[in-house]
Design a protein around this motif. Structure first.
Motif, PDB file in Angstrom:
ATOM      1  N   PHE A   1       0.823  -1.205   0.000  1.00 29.66           N
ATOM      2  CA  PHE A   1       0.000   0.000   0.000  1.00 29.66           C
ATOM      3  C   PHE A   1       0.858   1.257   0.000  1.00 29.66           C
ATOM      4  N   ARG A   2       0.288   2.324  -0.540  1.00 30.71           N
ATOM      5  CA  ARG A   2       0.824   3.669  -0.375  1.00 30.71           C
ATOM      6  C   ARG A   2       0.416   4.194   1.001  1.00 30.71           C
ATOM      7  N   LEU A   3       1.320   4.895   1.687  1.00 30.57           N
ATOM      8  CA  LEU A   3       1.023   5.450   3.000  1.00 30.57           C
ATOM      9  C   LEU A   3       0.610   6.911   2.907  1.00 30.57           C
ATOM     10  N   HIS A   4      -0.095   7.392   3.955  1.00 28.28           N
ATOM     11  CA  HIS A   4      -0.575   8.768   4.021  1.00 28.28           C
ATOM     12  C   HIS A   4      -0.349   9.330   5.418  1.00 28.28           C
ATOM     13  N   PRO A   5      -0.161  10.647   5.532  1.00 31.94           N
ATOM     14  CA  PRO A   5       0.018  11.247   6.862  1.00 31.94           C
ATOM     15  C   PRO A   5      -1.232  11.072   7.722  1.00 31.94           C
ATOM     16  N   ALA A   6      -1.057  10.481   8.902  1.00 31.09           N
ATOM     17  CA  ALA A   6      -2.180  10.319   9.845  1.00 31.09           C
ATOM     18  C   ALA A   6      -1.644   9.806  11.178  1.00 31.09           C
ATOM     19  N   GLY A   7      -0.749  10.566  11.792  1.00 32.56           N
ATOM     20  CA  GLY A   7      -0.207  10.128  13.067  1.00 32.56           C
ATOM     21  C   GLY A   7      -1.178  10.355  14.208  1.00 32.56           C
ATOM     22  N   THR A   8      -1.576  11.617  14.392  1.00 25.92           N
ATOM     23  CA  THR A   8      -2.564  11.989  15.398  1.00 25.92           C
ATOM     24  C   THR A   8      -3.752  12.625  14.687  1.00 25.92           C
ATOM     25  N   VAL A   9      -4.947  12.287  15.134  1.00 24.31           N
ATOM     26  CA  VAL A   9      -6.167  12.815  14.511  1.00 24.31           C
ATOM     27  C   VAL A   9      -7.065  13.399  15.598  1.00 24.31           C
ATOM     28  N   GLY A  10      -7.984  14.235  15.175  1.00 26.07           N
ATOM     29  CA  GLY A  10      -8.995  14.743  16.088  1.00 26.07           C
ATOM     30  C   GLY A  10     -10.168  13.782  16.121  1.00 26.07           C
ATOM     31  N   ALA A  11     -10.326  13.073  17.224  1.00 26.82           N
ATOM     32  CA  ALA A  11     -11.439  12.127  17.374  1.00 26.82           C
ATOM     33  C   ALA A  11     -12.535  12.777  18.190  1.00 26.82           C
ATOM     34  N   ALA A  12     -13.784  12.533  17.810  1.00 26.81           N
ATOM     35  CA  ALA A  12     -14.905  13.120  18.544  1.00 26.81           C
ATOM     36  C   ALA A  12     -16.105  12.191  18.465  1.00 26.81           C
ATOM     37  N   VAL A  13     -16.917  12.254  19.490  1.00 21.52           N
ATOM     38  CA  VAL A  13     -18.172  11.506  19.537  1.00 21.52           C
ATOM     39  C   VAL A  13     -19.260  12.463  20.012  1.00 21.52           C
ATOM     40  N   THR A  14     -20.343  12.530  19.253  1.00 22.90           N
ATOM     41  CA  THR A  14     -21.488  13.360  19.623  1.00 22.90           C
ATOM     42  C   THR A  14     -22.733  12.490  19.612  1.00 22.90           C
ATOM     43  N   VAL A  15     -23.547  12.566  20.656  1.00 30.66           N
ATOM     44  CA  VAL A  15     -24.813  11.835  20.672  1.00 30.66           C
ATOM     45  C   VAL A  15     -25.954  12.761  21.060  1.00 30.66           C
ATOM     46  N   TRP A  16     -27.102  12.493  20.457  1.00 32.73           N
ATOM     47  CA  TRP A  16     -28.340  13.212  20.729  1.00 32.73           C
ATOM     48  C   TRP A  16     -29.410  12.186  21.111  1.00 32.73           C
ATOM     49  N   PRO A  17     -30.417  12.574  21.882  1.00 31.21           N
ATOM     50  CA  PRO A  17     -31.527  11.647  22.168  1.00 31.21           C
ATOM     51  C   PRO A  17     -32.133  11.118  20.877  1.00 31.21           C
ATOM     52  N   VAL A  18     -32.551   9.874  20.878  1.00 32.39           N
ATOM     53  CA  VAL A  18     -33.000   9.232  19.651  1.00 32.39           C
ATOM     54  C   VAL A  18     -34.208   9.930  19.048  1.00 32.39           C
ATOM     55  N   ASP A  19     -34.997  10.634  19.863  1.00 34.17           N
ATOM     56  CA  ASP A  19     -36.143  11.342  19.282  1.00 34.17           C
ATOM     57  C   ASP A  19     -35.716  12.547  18.451  1.00 34.17           C
ATOM     58  N   ARG A  20     -34.430  12.886  18.500  1.00 33.37           N
ATOM     59  CA  ARG A  20     -33.891  13.962  17.671  1.00 33.37           C
ATOM     60  C   ARG A  20     -33.361  13.443  16.336  1.00 33.37           C
ATOM     61  N   THR A  21     -33.525  12.158  16.063  1.00 39.23           N
ATOM     62  CA  THR A  21     -32.994  11.559  14.837  1.00 39.23           C
ATOM     63  C   THR A  21     -33.417  12.312  13.573  1.00 39.23           C
ATOM     64  N   PRO A  22     -34.679  12.696  13.407  1.00 35.49           N
ATOM     65  CA  PRO A  22     -35.040  13.411  12.169  1.00 35.49           C
ATOM     66  C   PRO A  22     -34.277  14.718  11.986  1.00 35.49           C
ATOM     67  N   GLU A  23     -34.173  15.521  13.049  1.00 36.86           N
ATOM     68  CA  GLU A  23     -33.457  16.801  12.919  1.00 36.86           C
ATOM     69  C   GLU A  23     -31.972  16.577  12.633  1.00 36.86           C
ATOM     70  N   VAL A  24     -31.377  15.617  13.350  1.00 36.21           N
ATOM     71  CA  VAL A  24     -29.946  15.388  13.189  1.00 36.21           C
ATOM     72  C   VAL A  24     -29.637  14.845  11.789  1.00 36.21           C
ATOM     73  N   LEU A  25     -30.436  13.899  11.307  1.00 32.42           N
ATOM     74  CA  LEU A  25     -30.165  13.340   9.986  1.00 32.42           C
ATOM     75  C   LEU A  25     -30.394  14.361   8.871  1.00 32.42           C
ATOM     76  N   ARG A  26     -31.401  15.211   9.017  1.00 32.59           N
ATOM     77  CA  ARG A  26     -31.607  16.246   7.991  1.00 32.59           C
ATOM     78  C   ARG A  26     -30.423  17.207   7.955  1.00 32.59           C
ATOM     79  N   TRP A  27     -29.875  17.505   9.115  1.00 34.29           N
ATOM     80  CA  TRP A  27     -28.680  18.364   9.172  1.00 34.29           C
ATOM     81  C   TRP A  27     -27.469  17.635   8.610  1.00 34.29           C
ATOM     82  N   TYR A  28     -27.266  16.406   9.037  1.00 38.44           N
ATOM     83  CA  TYR A  28     -26.081  15.620   8.656  1.00 38.44           C
ATOM     84  C   TYR A  28     -26.011  15.417   7.144  1.00 38.44           C
TER      85      TYR A  28
END
Length: 465
Positions: free
Chosen positions: A204-231
């Motif tokens: 394989f060819r390699l690519h720069p990726a030593g440290t990355v910005g990792a994030a996790v965001t969660v919303w209540p499941v009843d917000r699924t329509p708003e979040v998916l329309r935004w996403y």
């Protein structure tokens, strides 16, 4: 197919540098234990290959005896295609090695290696290969299916970084496939699955990726329509240095999640950012998570790339019951959002989930006909996965998955990432996965495996003469 007698297996054992494991050997049950515990198959033997010569010997044995053959790498095949009842399993797991060449920015990987092996070695030079999202996944199966994950929007699919593959063919011969050598085989290997031979190493060819910005965001499941329309609007327009897969989930009972939300049904996004990782800039990048609705929880920090790759390893450990199905999507329609909301509200178990992986950005920069991967116009690769440790819940998670997929499929592009085709699906699903590439793949199959020796996979039969 023929069965294997003890005398023949004894001869194979003597011919290999590696070992042969049969039902009478102490390690047999461990050998047939793969990632998905819903699969319970009993091969007649496992041939654990130490090197290229072992692979050639096993293939010749299977061809000469007519025994059914399967190929085992990381063992993450959802439908268990790496095992076959009463047949022979060519086990690549001893061939776990990685060689990094920092001078050429390339890496060579043994056919039995796991993503964790690859990530560990390449991280030492601040590089990575775009791959999946779990370190326990086999490099071989993921690559041959195309490969997508946290770095897809930035660097493309796994196969877009593949430079060559060393392959043992059905006749026992050994070739190196690349753009210059066996180009049709190389084209087919980049997304066509395990139909064409046994890959003993990948470069394989390699690519720069030593440290990355990792994030996790969660919303209540009843917000699924708003979040998916935004996403659906936000992510395709975002720079390629930012990616995030959408998920429906029950919050795991552990860090980084606070105890008050443990077990609650949520929708969320798991993010990866490969731009400026200063605290101030990361805060600016992820301020957008407040736009669809106030999150129930948000966490972001710079982490080593291998740490992001191991985030789900303990949660989704080997030995769980799994049933999954997938599809590609060019849009997330309002009707599809209603389907996601309905089934997210009714997750059957604490581990069951749905993911939408972005496959745009750099993945769209490769020409549609350059690899066997046939959905360069897709924006998301989706998977519905019913998961639980208890076999008593197998029927419930299967039913939820099939019902969810059945309601969602009319809003898809018709085909799936080949590694997300579940057990029991029809051969038509394989044809839909490859669209107009199917006939070309069948012609390559005829050229390199005319007798369909390698058929324990999402099979593409050889084209007729």
């Amino acid at each position: 197919m023929n069965t294997i007698d003890a005398t023949a297996l004894g001869g194979l054992r003597e011919a290999l540098r590696g070992s042969v494991i049969t039902p009478r050997d102490p390690g047999y049950d461990a050998a047939r234990s793969i990632y998905n515990a819903m699969i319970d198959r009993r091969p007649a033997g496992f041939a654990r290959c130490e090197d290229l010569a072992d692979v050639q010997t096993v293939i010749s044995f299977a061809r000469d005896t007519g025994v059914e053959l399967a190929v085992l790498g990381g063992g993450h095949s959802g439908p268990g295609l790496c095992l076959v009842d009463d047949g022979l399993v060519l086990d690549l797991s001893p061939m776990r090695w990685v060689r990094v060449d920092p001078d050429t920015d390339t890496v060579q990987v043994g056919g039995g290696s796991l993503l964790g092996d690859l990530d560990h070695a390449t991280h030492a030079v601040g590089r990575a290969v775009p791959s999946g999202i779990m370190s326990t996944t086999g490099v071989g199966g993921l690559t041959l299916g195309g490969g997508h994950g946290h770095l897809t929007r930035r660097y493309g699919l796994t196969v877009d970084s593949l430079l060559s593959a060393d392959v043992v063919l059905a006749d026992g011969s050994y070739v190196t496939a690349s753009r210059e050598s066996h180009p049709e085989l190389f084209w087919a290997l980049r997304g066509g699955g395990g139909n064409f031979g046994v890959v003993t190493s990948f470069t394989f060819r390699l690519h720069p990726a030593g440290t990355v910005g990792a994030a996790v965001t969660v919303w209540p499941v009843d917000r699924t329509p708003e979040v998916l329309r935004w996403y659906r609007e936000f992510l395709p327009a975002a720079p390629d240095v930012l990616t995030g897969f959408f998920a429906l989930l029950a919050v795991p009972p552990g860090p980084p999640f606070p105890e008050p939300i443990h077990g609650q049904k949520m929708c969320g996004v798991v993010w990866c950012y490969t731009g400026d990782l200063s605290e101030e800039h990361l805060a600016q990048v992820f301020a957008v998570v407040n736009e669809p609705a106030p999150p129930a929880f948000h966490f972001a920090a710079p982490v080593p790339y291998p740490a992001l790759q191991t985030m789900f390893d303990e949660l989704l450990r080997k030995g769980l019951q799994w049933y999954w199905r997938g599809d590609f999507f060019e849009t997330i329609s309002d009707t599809a959002i209603d389907v996601h909301h309905k089934y997210g509200e009714n997750l059957p178990t604490g581990l069951s989930t749905m993911h939408l992986y972005p496959v745009d950005g750099a993945a769209h920069e490769t020409d549609a006909d350059d690899t066997a991967w046939a959905y360069r116009d897709a924006l998301w690769s989706g998977v519905v996965a019913g998961i639980d440790p208890d076999p008593a819940h197998a029927d419930a998670i299967r039913r939820w998955c099939v019902d969810y997929w059945t309601d969602l499929h009319p809003h898809s592009m018709g085909g799936s990432y080949v590694n997300f085709i579940g057990h029991g699906e029809s051969p038509d699903r394989v044809r839909a996965t490859y669209r107009g590439h199917y006939d070309r793949l069948a012609a390559v199959k005829r050229a390199y495996d005319p007798d369909n020796l390698f058929h324990a996979n999402q099979n593409i039969p050889p084209a007729p003469d």
